[in-house]
Design an enzyme around this catalytic site. Structure first.
Site, PDB file in Angstrom:
ATOM      1  N   ASP A 188     -39.042  12.558 -10.845  1.00  0.00           N
ATOM      2  CA  ASP A 188     -39.808  13.867 -11.069  1.00  0.00           C
ATOM      3  C   ASP A 188     -41.141  14.027 -10.906  1.00  0.00           C
ATOM      4  OD1 ASP A 188     -39.979  12.338 -13.423  1.00  0.00           O
ATOM      5  OD2 ASP A 188     -40.488  13.774 -14.720  1.00  0.00           O
ATOM      6  N   GLU A 238     -39.205  11.525 -16.384  1.00  0.00           N
ATOM      7  CA  GLU A 238     -40.140  10.745 -16.828  1.00  0.00           C
ATOM      8  C   GLU A 238     -41.666  11.487 -17.156  1.00  0.00           C
ATOM      9  OE1 GLU A 238     -43.916   7.911 -16.704  1.00  0.00           O
ATOM     10  OE2 GLU A 238     -43.397   9.940 -15.497  1.00  0.00           O
ATOM     11  N   HIS A 261     -51.346  13.634 -10.538  1.00  0.00           N
ATOM     12  CA  HIS A 261     -51.460  14.843 -11.335  1.00  0.00           C
ATOM     13  C   HIS A 261     -52.618  16.041 -10.942  1.00  0.00           C
ATOM     14  CE1 HIS A 261     -49.447  13.080 -14.841  1.00  0.00           C
ATOM     15  NE2 HIS A 261     -48.747  12.654 -13.783  1.00  0.00           N
TER      16      HIS A 261
END
Length: 379
Positions: free
Chosen positions: A66, A128, A350
Site C-alpha cells: 500500500d 502498513e 509521502h
C-alpha cells in the site's frame, strides 16, 4: 517491474488485489508455493510466497504494497506512471516501498535458476501505512502453518544501510464531550474545543520535556521519544459552544521508554485538572481515549546473525536506528530475527514527486545478488 507496480494505485483505502494477483501469478510460474491471507471484506490480501526447498527455514524479503494518498499534493507528473529523469525514478511508492519489491521480484527468476538451497520467502502485505495492520494476519498464518523463517529483511528505505532498531508507535483518538449552549451564555455550557486544547497543550509539554530532558539514544536520527497531535475536529459555528471535539495523537518511543507511563500521566492530568471543572457544569462531560494503532519497537542485537547477513549483503559494516516504524518489529515479536534495509531515503516518502534514485536500486540489486550467492548452489 517497478513501472508495472507503480501503475497499480494501491492507496491504503483501496484494494490491492490486482497487484497481489499479478505477483501471485508471476511467482507461481517460477514454481513458488503461495499463501494468501485476506482482510475481513476480502478487498485486500497479503501474499507469502516461497521459492526453494519446502519445509526448511528460509529468509523473508518483506515489503508493504500500500501507498499513501496523493490528493492535495502538487505533483509534476502522474503519480501512478513511472517517470525517469536525471537518474531518478518518480512515482507514488517508488521509494516507499515498491522499489525494494520490484528488485526482489525482478531477480526472482535468477534465484530460481541458480538453485536455492535455503528457501527464499516473499512477504508482501496490505495496510502498513495505516498501522501495520495486514502483516499481523500474515504472521498468524505462518504460525498456524508451522512456518518459522530463519530471518527477515524488511526493505523500507534506509539508503541500503542496515537498520537494527526503530521506535515503537502508539496512536490514540480522544473524544471530548461537552455541553452545547448559545455562545452569549458560554458559562452555561461546556466547551469541548477548549477542553481539548488544554489537553493538547499538555501533550505539547510532554513533547518538550522529552526533547529537553530525554531519555536519549544518540544512535537515532531523532534521539528522544516524541509526542504529536495530528488531527483535530470540533465545533459547528462561532456562536455555539461546541459539544464535542475529537483529536488524534501519538507516542513514538525509544526502545525501553514506556508509552503506557506517558498515557497514564496524560489521563491523570485530564482527570484531576480538566474534567472536574467540566463536570461541575455537566456531569456527563469528559474525555474518552481509545487506541487507534500500535507498532512495537524494533531492537535487534548487533551480534544477531541477520545483522551480520545484512552487513555482508549490503557491503556496509555500519548499522543505524530510525524513528519511523515498520513491520519488522512484528516479525521480531513473532520470534523471527529482523533487520531493515532497502533502497531510497525516507525523506522522499509521502511527498509529492516521490522518487528513488537509480543508483539505490542498483545497490539493492547488488544486495540481492550477494544474498543469492549465500542461498543458491549455482552461479
Amino acid at each position: 517491474m517497478l513501472r508495472r507496480l507503480i501503475a497499480y494505485p494501491t492507496v491504503s483505502r483501496d484494494s490491492n488485489l490486482e497487484l497481489i494477483h499479478y505477483v501471485r501469478d508471476y511467482l507461481k510460474e517460477l514454481g513458488a508455493a503461495i499463501r494468501l491471507t485476506y482482510d475481513d471484506e476480502r478487498r485486500k490480501a497479503n501474499l507469502f510466497a516461497t521459492l526453494g526447498p519446502a519445509g526448511a527455514p528460509g529468509i523473508v524479503l518483506s515489503g508493504h504494497t500500500d501507498v499513501v494518498p496523493v490528493e492535495g499534493q502538487d505533483w509534476d507528473t502522474d503519480p501512478f506512471q513511472l517517470v525517469e529523469k536525471d537518474g531518478r525514478l518518480y512515482g507514488r511508492g517508488s521509494c516507499d516501498m515498491k522499489g525494494f519489491i520490484a528488485v526482489a521480484l525482478a531477480l526472482a527468476p535468477e534465484f530460481a535458476r541458480r538453485g536455492l538451497t535455503t528457501p527464499l520467502h516473499f512477504a508482501f502485505s496490505y495496510d502498513e501505512e495505516v498501522g501495520c495492520i495486514g502483516v499481523g494476519r500474515l504472521i498468524a498464518d505462518l504460525a498456524h502453518a508451522h512456518i518459522k523463517p530463519l530471518a527477515c529483511i524488511v526493505g523500507e528505505p534506509t539508503l541500503m544501510r542496515p537498520v537494527i532498531a526503530h521506535k515503537g508507535k502508539q496512536g490514540f483518538r480522544c473524544t471530548v464531550r461537552g455541553l452545547a449552549a448559545h455562545s452569549a451564555y458560554a458559562p452555561l455550557g461546556v466547551n469541548a474545543v477548549e477542553a481539548a486544547a488544554e489537553a493538547i497543550a499538555f501533550l505539547g509539554n510532554l513533547a518538550r520535556r522529552h526533547r529537553d530532558q530525554g531519555p536519549y539514544d544518540r544512535s537515532f536520527d531523532i534521539a528522544h521519544s516524541t509526542v504529536h497531535t495530528g488531527v483535530i475536529r470540533g465545533g459547528a459555528a462561532l456562536n455555539i459552544v461546541p459539544h464535542e471535539c475529537v483529536f488524534d495523537f501519538e507516542f513514538r518511543c525509544l526502545p525501553g521508554d514506556d508509552p503506557a507511563a506517558l498515557l497514564a500521566e496524560f489521563r491523570q492530568y485530564i482527570a484531576t485538572k480538566i474534567e472536574p471543572e467540566m463536570r461541575a457544569v455537566h456531569p456527563a462531560a469528559g474525555f474518552t481515549i481509545e487506541p487507534l494503532s500500535e507498532i512495537p519497537p524494533l531492537d535487534t542485537g548487533t551480534e544477531t546473525e541477520v545483522v551480520a547477513l545484512a552487513q555482508e549483503f549490503s557491503g556496509s559494516a555500519e548499522f543505524g536506528k530510525i524513528s519511523f516504524g515498520t513491520e519488522g518489529s512484528q516479525f521480531q515479536r513473532a520470534g523471527i530475527p529482523t533487520v531493515i534495509c532497502g533502497p531510497g531515503s525516507i525523506e522522499q516518502a509521502h511527498k509529492p514527486n516521490e522518487y528513488v534514485a537509480i543508483d539505490q536500486l542498483l545497490k539493492c540489486e547488488q544486495f540481492m545478488r550477494r544474498l543469492a550467492d549465500r542461498v543458491c548452489d549455482r552461479r
